[in-house]
Scaffold this active site. Structure first.
Site, PDB file in Angstrom:
ATOM      1  N   ARG A   1       0.933  -1.174   0.096  1.00 12.29           N
ATOM      2  CA  ARG A   1      -0.076   0.033   0.093  1.00 12.29           C
ATOM      3  C   ARG A   1       0.955   1.107  -0.057  1.00 12.29           C
ATOM      4  NH1 ARG A   1      -1.549   1.786   4.695  1.00 12.29           N
ATOM      5  NH2 ARG A   1      -2.164  -0.332   5.564  1.00 12.29           N
TER       6      ARG A   1
ATOM      7  N   TYR B   1     -16.178  16.298 -15.799  1.00  8.55           N
ATOM      8  CA  TYR B   1     -16.555  14.851 -15.922  1.00  8.55           C
ATOM      9  C   TYR B   1     -17.759  14.876 -14.743  1.00  8.55           C
ATOM     10  CZ  TYR B   1     -16.555  10.135 -14.729  1.00  8.55           C
ATOM     11  OH  TYR B   1     -17.036   8.631 -14.292  1.00  8.55           O
TER      12      TYR B   1
ATOM     13  N   ASP C   1      -7.281  18.333 -14.919  1.00 11.28           N
ATOM     14  CA  ASP C   1      -7.379  17.014 -15.320  1.00 11.28           C
ATOM     15  C   ASP C   1      -7.020  16.734 -16.797  1.00 11.28           C
ATOM     16  OD1 ASP C   1      -8.718  14.758 -16.237  1.00 11.28           O
ATOM     17  OD2 ASP C   1     -10.370  14.885 -14.876  1.00 11.28           O
TER      18      ASP C   1
ATOM     19  N   LYS D   1      -8.289   5.765 -19.236  1.00 13.77           N
ATOM     20  CA  LYS D   1      -8.558   6.367 -20.609  1.00 13.77           C
ATOM     21  C   LYS D   1      -7.415   6.188 -21.635  1.00 13.77           C
ATOM     22  CE  LYS D   1     -12.491   6.867 -18.585  1.00 13.77           C
ATOM     23  NZ  LYS D   1     -12.415   7.782 -17.570  1.00 13.77           N
TER      24      LYS D   1
HETATM   25  C1  LIG Z   1     -12.047  13.510 -17.479  1.00  7.42           C
HETATM   26  C2  LIG Z   1     -12.224  12.704 -16.587  1.00  7.42           C
HETATM   27  N1  LIG Z   1     -11.769  12.689 -15.402  1.00  7.42           N
HETATM   28  C3  LIG Z   1     -11.795  11.501 -14.389  1.00  7.42           C
HETATM   29  C4  LIG Z   1     -12.390  10.342 -14.709  1.00  7.42           C
HETATM   30  C5  LIG Z   1     -12.815   9.427 -13.936  1.00  7.42           C
HETATM   31  O1  LIG Z   1     -11.674   8.266 -13.860  1.00  7.42           O
HETATM   32  P1  LIG Z   1     -12.032   6.883 -13.413  1.00  7.42           P
HETATM   33  O2  LIG Z   1     -13.359   6.422 -14.266  1.00  7.42           O
HETATM   34  O3  LIG Z   1     -10.785   6.100 -13.833  1.00  7.42           O
HETATM   35  O4  LIG Z   1     -12.440   6.802 -11.925  1.00  7.42           O
HETATM   36  C6  LIG Z   1     -13.085  10.260 -15.882  1.00  7.42           C
HETATM   37  C7  LIG Z   1     -14.120   9.061 -16.178  1.00  7.42           C
HETATM   38  O5  LIG Z   1     -14.676   9.121 -17.185  1.00  7.42           O
HETATM   39  C8  LIG Z   1     -12.828  11.395 -16.806  1.00  7.42           C
HETATM   40  O6  LIG Z   1     -13.426  11.328 -18.099  1.00  7.42           O
END
Ligand SMILES: Cc1ncc(COP(=O)(O)O)c(C=O)c1O
Length: 384
Positions: A50, A102, A176, A201
């Site tokens: 961890r 998101y 992000d 992604k």
């Molecule tokens: C721009 C963006 N940030 C964060 C996330 C969250 O990521 P996760 O699904 O890996 O938790 C997503 C998920 O679709 C996203 O599109």
């Protein structure tokens, strides 16, 4: 090497060197929860997985180099990474976020952290001055998505970071960078303090892993995040870290092809009489195309559009494609289609951030562009 290696070289080698005990070229999956100590506290750098794991360390070092940060931290998901950044704050702190983001981040902010005394406001970050006019004395974090999910709006990372640094240097600017990846844009080098990723992604790129990451500029912030990572424990397993590392090796070639295919799809969509608007950063119809060209290497693989027939037509359309699979997520080699208002952004329903129910989002994959166009064409003909 005398000169700094290029991005493609770093994507393959950063943080990774052949295993000294076997010569294995690929980073081993250290599937071990614990590590034998020579004496109490005397060990080879790892105590418990961890806290740290060698496969994870390789991924973290790789991400730090690719984003130009002082340290990277890997998490079990993009949401866990977002959660870790939020844990840097104290009750009463205010977060100013871009208003197109998101849906899961919005849900975490409003339905989890707002209950613990954090305060949020949302404004369009594409208008820098209007956005920054929303800062409050208690603002500690600016949360940006560029390109944003799902409208693909852009904001000027360098201009926002510069203004914040000049006027309120204690505020962290966090980007992000999931949609762009460090191959297209490096927010830390543009002046931001923190970068967040859903490595689920484009970084992993094959829709076979859930993961997240944070990369930071300042060592002090990295230290606190490492403490939080270990204390909260939302860490990825070594197999998942391996998969992300493997995906990153082909990130540059994939991102170039995603963008080429996306442009073909956008050109096709722009000719369709049923379409009212296409959203793609590197297209003349995008109001910030010039910013996109300055800030990003290419337009990426995400495309959104609206149809004349509104919500009903959009629902019929996403159910009519065959090659574009109706599914959440994005950034994999395969093409996906979805309805953000009902799927990825359902948490924004009935709020000021609600998404047009007629908006369709595509994650344009790496299939033959002619097949992608043909699939969209057959979906148009079946739904009209
Ligand atoms: C721009 C963006 N940030 C964060 C996330 C969250 O990521 P996760 O699904 O890996 O938790 C997503 C998920 O679709 C996203 O599109």
């Amino acid at each position: 090497m005398k000169t700094k290696p290029g991005f493609e070289t770093l994507a393959i080698h950063a943080g990774q060197s052949p295993d000294p005990s076997t010569g294995a070229v690929m980073t081993p999956i250290y599937q071990s929860s614990t590590y034998r100590q020579q004496g109490v506290g005397r060990h080879l750098g790892y105590e418990y997985s961890r806290t740290g794991n060698p496969t994870r360390s390789a991924l973290e070092a790789c991400l730090a180099e690719l984003e130009g940060g002082s340290a990277g931290l890997a998490f079990a998901s993009g949401m866990a990474a977002t959660d870790a950044v939020t844990h840097l704050l104290e009750p009463g702190d205010h977060i100013l976020a871009s208003n197109d983001l998101y849906g899961g981040a919005f849900r975490l902010f409003e339905q989890v952290y707002a209950r613990y005394g954090l305060r949020y406001s949302y404004a369009p970050a594409s208008n820098k001055d209007g956005f920054l006019s929303q800062l409050r004395p208690e603002t500690k974090l600016i949360w940006l998505e560029t390109p944003s999910n799902p409208y693909l709006h852009l904001c000027d990372i360098a201009a926002i970071s510069k203004s914040v640094e000049a006027e309120k240097p204690d505020i962290w600017v966090c980007v992000d960078n999931t949609f762009a990846t460090p191959y297209l844009q490096q927010p830390l080098l543009l002046g931001a303090d923190i970068v967040v990723h859903s490595t689920t992604k484009y970084l992993s790129g094959h829709s076979d892993v859930i993961g997240g990451a944070v990369v930071v500029k300042e060592a002090k912030v990295a230290e606190r995040l490492a403490f939080l990572q270990n204390s909260v424990g939302a860490v990825p397993g070594p197999m998942d870290c391996f998969l992300v590392l493997r995906g990153i090796k082909t990130l540059p070639v994939r991102m170039d092809r995603h963008a080429e295919n996306a442009l073909e799809v956008v050109d096709f969509l722009a000719e369709q009489s049923e379409i009212t608007r296409v959203y793609y950063p590197n297209h003349p119809s995008h109001p910030q195309q010039a910013l996109g060209q300055a800030q990003m290497r290419n337009g990426g693989g995400m495309v959104s559009f609206t149809l004349k027939g509104g919500a009903e037509a959009a629902r019929r359309f996403v159910e009519a494609t065959e090659l574009f699979a109706l599914a959440e997520s994005l950034g994999g080699v395969e093409s996906l289609i979805e309805l953000p208002a009902a799927m990825t952004h359902a948490s924004t329903a009935n709020t000021a951030l609600a998404i047009d129910p007629g908006l369709v989002r595509l994650s344009v994959g790496l299939e033959s562009a002619s097949d992608l166009r043909a699939d969209l064409a057959q979906a148009f003909s079946r739904t009209n």
